[in-house]
Design an enzyme around this catalytic site. Structure first.
Site, short mmCIF file in Angstrom:
data_model
loop_
_atom_site.label_atom_id
_atom_site.label_comp_id
_atom_site.label_asym_id
_atom_site.label_seq_id
_atom_site.Cartn_x
_atom_site.Cartn_y
_atom_site.Cartn_z
N TYR A 166 17.29 19.27 40.09
CA TYR A 166 18.08 19.21 38.85
C TYR A 166 19.56 19.43 39.16
O TYR A 166 20.43 18.70 38.66
CB TYR A 166 17.54 20.31 37.93
CG TYR A 166 18.22 20.47 36.59
CD1 TYR A 166 17.99 19.58 35.54
CD2 TYR A 166 19.08 21.55 36.37
CE1 TYR A 166 18.59 19.76 34.31
CE2 TYR A 166 19.68 21.74 35.14
CZ TYR A 166 19.44 20.85 34.11
OH TYR A 166 20.03 21.03 32.90
N LYS A 170 22.72 17.00 38.54
CA LYS A 170 23.82 17.45 37.67
C LYS A 170 25.14 17.50 38.43
O LYS A 170 26.19 17.21 37.87
CB LYS A 170 23.48 18.82 37.07
CG LYS A 170 22.33 18.79 36.05
CD LYS A 170 22.62 17.81 34.93
CE LYS A 170 21.80 18.09 33.68
NZ LYS A 170 22.00 17.05 32.65
#
Ligand code: NAI
Length: 318
Positions: A166, A170
């Site tokens: 993640y 990001k």
């Protein structure tokens, strides 16, 4: 008239069927924007799909006299990104704003990240934002106006255990934003990234130990927390960044429990080595404290800007 106004503007909000995205869509619409409410309608971890989530938000906007159209495509394919932008063009004739917000969560310790996790997270968060924005950017460039917001995360900017995939996606968005803001500026397209925190469905799906830690941190605010954990406290910053009133580009802004701030990557004064032959690793070891400590710093606006900063520091005795 509001200073932050979206009359005649068309906005796309991905993942707008719930959580933070829904609040962005509602607020944009209440300020005059026609909004494409995109949502795949799956679970927090990206399983399944349903039209219900996007339809409900469209209904909510229309019931108060606003303009909205639903789109149910996944951002995670090039065709999906194109179809989302096409929905805006078909219904409203233009695209002024893209808020890349769609996403799901699959947390795992670093050693447990398999290809299924890695691919699904990178596809939705990183490639998805690129697909949607690329299709919209072509329109924005032609019309000489656009605003793009990338929902990044403190997990990517600063780190958070169990979120390596993640965080990679990001942090990748910060890279995309850094470049697109440079390319888009002369065409009136401004891009910024967001580090939000809010108690949404996604936040609630975190590992219980992390939730406990967050709970303790929330509790430490005591009464000062107020309602500031609600998604609505992130909304005003996003809506501002998406507006004509915003002239900032290339920025990373945090909106967390009612506090708004700029985050940035910077270079410190560092240490300048010899010019004709490289310093040895031993010399680096001797100067490492100087290389490491923050002290004075500059915020480069581009790769070549960092070069210019190094040049300015040349000859300075450290
Ligand atoms: P959420 O789970 O409530 O909302 C995400 C929405 O995206 C859902 O409605 C979901 O159906 C939709 N979605 C998921 N995959 C999609 C796809 N492939 N195509 C289209 N739609 C899709 O989560 P939340 O908290 O509102 O998160 C919004 C964004 O903010 C996400 O990108 C998240 O990573 C980011 N974020 C949230 C934080 C938080 O504290 N809630 C912290 C940092 C970042």
């Amino acid at each position: 008239m509001n200073a932050v106004d979206f009359k005649d503007r068309v906005a796309i909000v991905t993942g707008a069927g719930g959580g933070l995205g829904r609040t962005y869509a509602l607020e944009l619409a209440s300020r005059g924007a026609a909004v494409v409410v995109n949502d795949l309608g799956g679970s927090f971890d990206g399983q399944g799909s349903s039209q219900r989530m996007a339809d409900q938000v469209v209904e909510e906007i229309r019931s108060t006299g606003g303009r909205a159209a639903a789109n149910y495509d996944s951002v995670a394919t090039r065709a999906g990104g194109q179809a989302i932008v096409q929905t805006a063009l078909d219904h409203f004739g233009r695209v002024d704003v893209v808020i890349n917000n769609a996403g799901h969560l699959r947390n795992a310790l670093f050693e447990d990240i398999d290809d299924a996790i890695l691919d699904s997270i990178i596809d939705v968060h990183l490639k998805g934002a690129i697909y949607v924005t690329q299709a919209a950017y072509k329109v924005m460039k032609q019309q000489g106006y656009g605003r793009v917001v990338f929902a990044s995360s403190a997990a990517g900017a600063f780190g958070n255990p169990q979120q390596a995939a993640y965080a990679a996606a990001k942090a990748g968005l910060l890279g995309v934003m850094n470049v697109l803001s440079l390319e888009g500026r002369e065409h009136g397209v401004l891009c910024n990234a967001l580090l939000p925190t809010a108690n949404s469905r996604m936040a609630a799906a975190m590992d219980p130990r992390q939730l406990e830690a967050f709970g303790a941190q929330y509790a430490a605010f005591g009464e000062q927390l107020g309602n500031a954990y609600l998604p609505e406290f992130v909304t005003p910053l996003v809506v501002y960044l998406a507006s004509e009133a915003c002239s900032s580009t290339h920025g990373i802004y945090s909106a967390s429990v009612g506090h708004y701030a700029r985050a940035f990557l910077a270079v410190n004064q560092g240490w300048t080595g010899p010019r004709q032959a490289p310093a040895s690793a031993d010399e680096l070891a001797r100067h490492f404290q100087q290389i490491h400590e923050v002290g004075d710093y500059s915020i480069p606006e581009s790769l070549s800007d960092e070069f210019a900063i190094i040049q300015r520091n040349l000859g300075k005795q450290h």
